[in-house]
Design a protein around this motif. Structure first.
Motif, PDB file in Angstrom:
ATOM      1  N   GLY A   1       9.542   4.598  -4.480  1.00  0.00           N
ATOM      2  CA  GLY A   1       8.696   4.164  -4.116  1.00  0.00           C
ATOM      3  C   GLY A   1       7.908   3.830  -3.893  1.00  0.00           C
TER       4      GLY A   1
ATOM      5  N   GLU B   1       3.869   5.055  -7.825  1.00  0.00           N
ATOM      6  CA  GLU B   1       5.037   4.140  -7.778  1.00  0.00           C
ATOM      7  C   GLU B   1       5.090   3.176  -7.841  1.00  0.00           C
ATOM      8  N   LEU B   2       4.341   2.821  -6.053  1.00  0.00           N
ATOM      9  CA  LEU B   2       4.321   1.056  -5.498  1.00  0.00           C
ATOM     10  C   LEU B   2       3.573   0.791  -6.200  1.00  0.00           C
TER      11      LEU B   2
ATOM     12  N   TRP C   1       3.650   0.034  -9.235  1.00  0.00           N
ATOM     13  CA  TRP C   1       4.286  -0.988 -10.840  1.00  0.00           C
ATOM     14  C   TRP C   1       4.912  -1.911  -9.805  1.00  0.00           C
ATOM     15  N   VAL C   2       4.893  -2.793  -8.384  1.00  0.00           N
ATOM     16  CA  VAL C   2       5.057  -3.039  -8.108  1.00  0.00           C
ATOM     17  C   VAL C   2       4.044  -4.257  -7.520  1.00  0.00           C
ATOM     18  N   LEU C   3       2.937  -4.037  -7.036  1.00  0.00           N
ATOM     19  CA  LEU C   3       2.019  -4.205  -6.340  1.00  0.00           C
ATOM     20  C   LEU C   3       1.086  -5.095  -7.172  1.00  0.00           C
TER      21      LEU C   3
ATOM     22  N   PRO D   1       1.912  -6.213 -10.004  1.00  0.00           N
ATOM     23  CA  PRO D   1       2.526  -7.836 -10.580  1.00  0.00           C
ATOM     24  C   PRO D   1       3.037  -8.641  -9.128  1.00  0.00           C
ATOM     25  N   CYS D   2       3.022  -7.965  -8.600  1.00  0.00           N
ATOM     26  CA  CYS D   2       2.189  -9.011  -6.813  1.00  0.00           C
ATOM     27  C   CYS D   2       1.157  -9.517  -6.948  1.00  0.00           C
TER      28      CYS D   2
END
Ligand code: HEM
Ligand SMILES: [Cu+2]
Ligand SMILES: [Cu+2]
Lengths: 585, 265
Positions: free
Chosen positions: B58, B63-64, B66-68, B70-71
């Motif tokens: 990540g 890859e990031l 996937w988190v960024l 939603p943030c």
């Protein structure tokens, strides 16, 4: 080895090994591992006290003014044949909160785990300042003693809430509590001194005593979290200490810092308290998150997702935590125009934390998840903490807070965060590092029983607490039956209390497991969980001085399931390529 | 969960409730998604023989994301909640509408003292009236409450009107409401204020306008021109009006006497 590395090794190695006496070994020890266990012991004892107080409060809330079973022995004027009056309830609320935050969460999550793990995880023999470390635990013991004594002085224990708002706390005549409250303040002051010493030690150790090759960005996240927590604590506690001294002066010397009659202002305390208070909750939270992160990586057999991102997000959240404090004061009488800016910063803090939470969940993605007891507790921490996180948005929204402020909605909210982190997170860490701490394994099945009972009864107790809060029930009231509009909520209150009793009984498997495993558990090998971080390269339990040879670090802490590797873990201090590593193991 | 809210009987209460509802649904959905994903991953990626984990650090942007992403979504929702919050806050706490009825409420251990300026509408004149734990207002009128405290911090809480405001010694803090339904509603104190905090409460009576006029008639007919500060009057006022006054009124006994009396009883 390069010259620089050798020089560093030489610097750390000289260490006198002699057999210390019993006292030097277990009581006046400078060994970080013994100190960690001392903090752990005190923290667990206080947890028992805090838990029993919660039980007494809950009994009173379900069946007000009836005798509390097991507590008929408490003498007057605290209890009357086991039944309590409102003064005693107020003292219980105050001391339960104080104990759980300052004498359980802090000593267990920060001091016990931090002391035990930071030197081991950075590959050091001990803390940077071992004697300061010993001083810190003894100052904490003194704080504990002072707090304990405060129950027994005439007038009883402090009863102005764990937040100790003046004027209530500033004049004896408002509560009838004299030295109880002075000692409460003194105990807090000593506790802060203890944790300041601890924080200095943590930071210095993590920055200066790292093993060769262990760069900052190869540190386990647990160490990062402890460092950030230490900085937050140091930067926030100063104003509160000043505030506490002023409060003590108001009480003892008749000054009027907080008394409008003499030109003072009660709100001054609230600002000082919460300027400390909000960072403080992150001081507790971060080590808990660190524990969960370590465990999730090991039992998913995967690197933590976005290692650096988590560090940056946590630092951002830490900075933001200094500009949200007035969210505790939306309706306290501050200028209403101040509310929205604080409301916005508060709600924005959800973004960096969402990052950390999502990264945790992403760590599970495509993992090979092994549901051991520590992993169950870590996942339980995560799952329950999320609920505490989302209910924080309600509180952070100033208009909604008008209604839910000082109700059980808030009580439910902060227990979802604090209980998850402190109790579930603390258990996760304890089940995970117990083999390293005590050289024996805890019993897995008993651990799982403990986990499921705890999770079920925790939620069964605290989910309905949100409903009670939405129904309008105020916090810190001793008898909900005094209010007509709360009558319909009473069945919920009874339900909560029954669940709490079961929750407390659910801790029996843990106590049995802990004591039994300590003496008769299976001997633990060096690295029972096949983890990468340095503490697992030391013997279980590590001797005085920790490592046989100074470890040299070659990689980051979470190289699990590296492609092309035969085994799915690769210790930080394993020099060889993945294949050779397999041979070594 | 929302069904546990007490019935709302104030104008802006509906705004607060609707913001509450909005946040409930936004966070509820986010909560269910996060927990669902967590559970799904636990089911999908349980350890199985021969299936190792996939190395994903990540640390690359792909890859990031996937988190960024939603943030970013969280950020957008946050701003939405903030915007709605600012709107509601301005309505409730911004400039209050001109008052039809003015009262002063003074918190003290452990009562709410309610002062009316009387027919002349001017404070500190002979027709001021003091009631204990009794607040009477007409329905549909803007009521301004000026909050003060004599001793420690109290909090004036009207659960049915979604109003809560601390009363802080040394300050005069204004609050206001418009009640939409006649009836009697409790006024608990919501800030720990000492041993009598639990049970410190008053009553709000919302009258129809005719009833209110009649009540005013009765009040100022029975006690013509009595100064509010004169000791005799509050006593009379108490027996006459404060039918719900608690027996634990400590206004004229020291706390310790009070405490002892209670302990004996
Ligand atoms: C066995 C689990 C627990 C139960 C049943 C429990 C129950 C309660 C109850 C009934 C109250 C008082 C509510 C009131 O009257 O206002 C309370 C307050 C509080 N609890 Fe807990 N609690 C538990 C664990 C914890 C933990 C683990 C922490 C923190 C780490 C904690 C921190 C607090 C704090 C800070 C307060 C507020 C005290 C105050 O209002 O001054 N509790 N808890
Ligand atoms: Cu806060
Ligand atoms: Cu009160």
């Amino acid at each position: 080895m390069s010259d620089a590395v050798q020089a560093k090794v030489a610097e750390v190695v000289p260490h006198v090994h002699e057999e210390p006496s019993f006292w030097r070994r277990y009581v006046f020890s400078t060994d970080h591992k013994v100190i960690a266990k001392q903090y752990l012991t005190l923290g667990l004892l206080w947890a028992l006290a805090g838990g029993l107080m919660a039980y007494m409060m809950r009994w009173q809330l379900a069946w007000p003014e009836t005798p509390v079973p097991l507590f008929r022995w408490v003498p007057e004027p605290f209890m009357y044949d086991g039944a309590m009056g409102p003064e005693f309830y107020n003292a219980l609320v105050t001391l339960h909160g104080t104990i759980m935050v300052f004498f359980v969460a802090m000593p267990v999550l920060l001091a016990a785990f931090g002391n035990f793990l930071i030197p081991l995880m950075v590959g050091a023999q001990d803390m940077a300042f071992p004697r300061l470390n010993m001083l810190s635990v003894w100052v904490f013991a003194l704080a504990s003693l002072v707090l304990f004594v405060s129950f027994f002085v005439p007038g009883g224990a402090a009863s102005a809430g764990w937040t100790g708002y003046p004027p209530l706390s500033a004049r004896v005549e408002y509560t009838g509590v004299g030295w109880g409250l002075n000692l409460w303040l003194l105990a807090l002051a000593l506790e802060f001194a203890s944790f300041l010493m601890g924080g200095i030690n943590f930071l210095t150790t993590a920055i200066n005593l790292r093993a060769p090759g262990l760069s900052m960005f190869r540190l386990p996240l647990f160490v990062w979290m402890q460092m950030i927590a230490a900085v937050l604590f140091m930067l926030s506690v100063g104003p509160l200490i000043a505030g506490a001294i002023m409060l003590l002066m108001d009480r003892l010397l008749g000054t009027t810092f907080y008394l409008p009659a003499g030109g003072g202002d009660p709100l001054l305390w609230q600002h000082l308290f919460w300027f400390f208070g909000h960072p403080e909750v992150y001081v507790i939270l971060l080590p808990g998150l660190g524990i969960v992160l370590e465990i999730i990586a090991v039992f998913s057999r995967k690197p933590v997702f976005a290692y650096r991102g988590i560090i940056y997000a946590t630092i951002i959240a830490g900075i933001l935590s200094f500009i949200v404090w007035a969210h505790h004061q939306f309706i306290s009488g501050i200028d209403p125009r101040l509310a929205m800016p604080f409301s916005v910063t508060t709600i924005l803090i959800s973004v960096p934390f969402a990052f950390v939470i999502f990264a945790m969940i992403a760590t599970l993605w495509k993992g090979s998840i092994h549901l051991t007891t520590p992993m169950l507790f870590a996942l339980g921490t995560l799952a329950n903490f999320i609920l505490g996180g989302v209910t924080g948005i309600f509180n952070g929204s100033a208009p909604v807070d008008i209604y839910i402020h000082d109700t059980y909605f808030v009580v439910a909210h902060f227990h979802y965060t604090l209980f998850s982190i402190t109790v579930l997170g603390g258990f996760a860490g304890l089940y995970y590092w117990f083999p390293k701490m005590f050289g024996r394994l805890l019993h897995e099945t008993l651990g799982k029983v403990h986990f499921w009972l705890t999770i079920v009864f925790f939620n069964s107790a605290f989910i309905p607490m949100h409903f009670v809060g939405v129904g309008g029930m105020m916090r810190r009231i001793a008898n909900p039956l005094q209010y007509e509009f709360l009558q319909p909520l009473q069945p919920l209150n009874v339900w909560i209390t029954v669940s709490v009793i079961l929750l407390l009984l659910s801790q029996i498997p843990f106590v049995v497991n802990f004591v039994w495993s300590l003496v008769a558990g299976v001997q633990a090998e060096r690295n029972p969980w096949r983890a990468n971080t340095l503490e697992w390269s030391a013997p279980s339990p590590p001797p005085h001085g920790n490592f046989e040879t100074v470890p040299v670090v070659y990689r980051g802490p979470y190289e699990y399931s590296l492609p092309g590797s035969v085994q799915d873990w690769l210790p930080q201090d394993c020099e060889a390529s993945p294949r050779a590593a397999a041979a070594r193991a | 969960m929302l069904s546990w809210l007490p019935e709302n009987v104030s104008t802006y209460g509906a705004d607060i409730d609707s913001l509450f509802t909005l946040i409930y649904y936004i966070t509820g959905i986010a909560f269910l998604l996060a927990e669902g994903l967590l559970l799904l991953f636990l089911l999908l990626y349980r350890r199985r023989q021969g299936h190792g984990a996939t190395y994903v650090a990540g640390d690359r942007l792909g890859e990031l994301a996937w988190v960024l992403v939603p943030c970013a979504l969280v950020l957008a929702l946050d701003l939405w909640i903030d915007a709605r919050g600012a709107e509601t806050w301005a309505k409730v706490k911004g400039s209050a509408p001109p008052a039809d009825v003015r009262v002063r409420v003074v918190g003290k251990q452990f009562n709410w003292e309610v002062f009316y300026p009387g027919p002349d509408g001017v404070w500190d004149t002979a027709d001021d009236r003091r009631l204990e734990n009794e607040l009477h207002v007409p329905v549909g009128k803007v009521v301004e409450v000026l909050l003060e405290s004599q001793d420690v911090i109290h909090s004036f809480f009207l659960p049915h009107l979604r109003l809560k405001q601390d009363a802080v010694p040394g300050r005069k803090i204004p609050a206001w409401f418009v009640a939409t339904k006649p009836g009697r509603y409790e006024i608990p104190c919501a800030e720990l204020c000492g041993f009598g905090h639990s049970g410190m409460k008053g009553w709000l009576t919302v009258h129809t306008s005719e009833e209110y006029s009649a009540w005013v008639q009765r009040q100022w007919a029975t006690f013509p021109h009595a100064p509010a500060t004169a000791p005799a009057v509050p006593r009379l006022a108490r027996t006459q009006d404060a039918t719900q006054t608690k027996e634990r009124d400590s206004s004229d006994s020291s706390l310790f006497l009070e405490r002892r009396r209670r302990e004996r009883g």
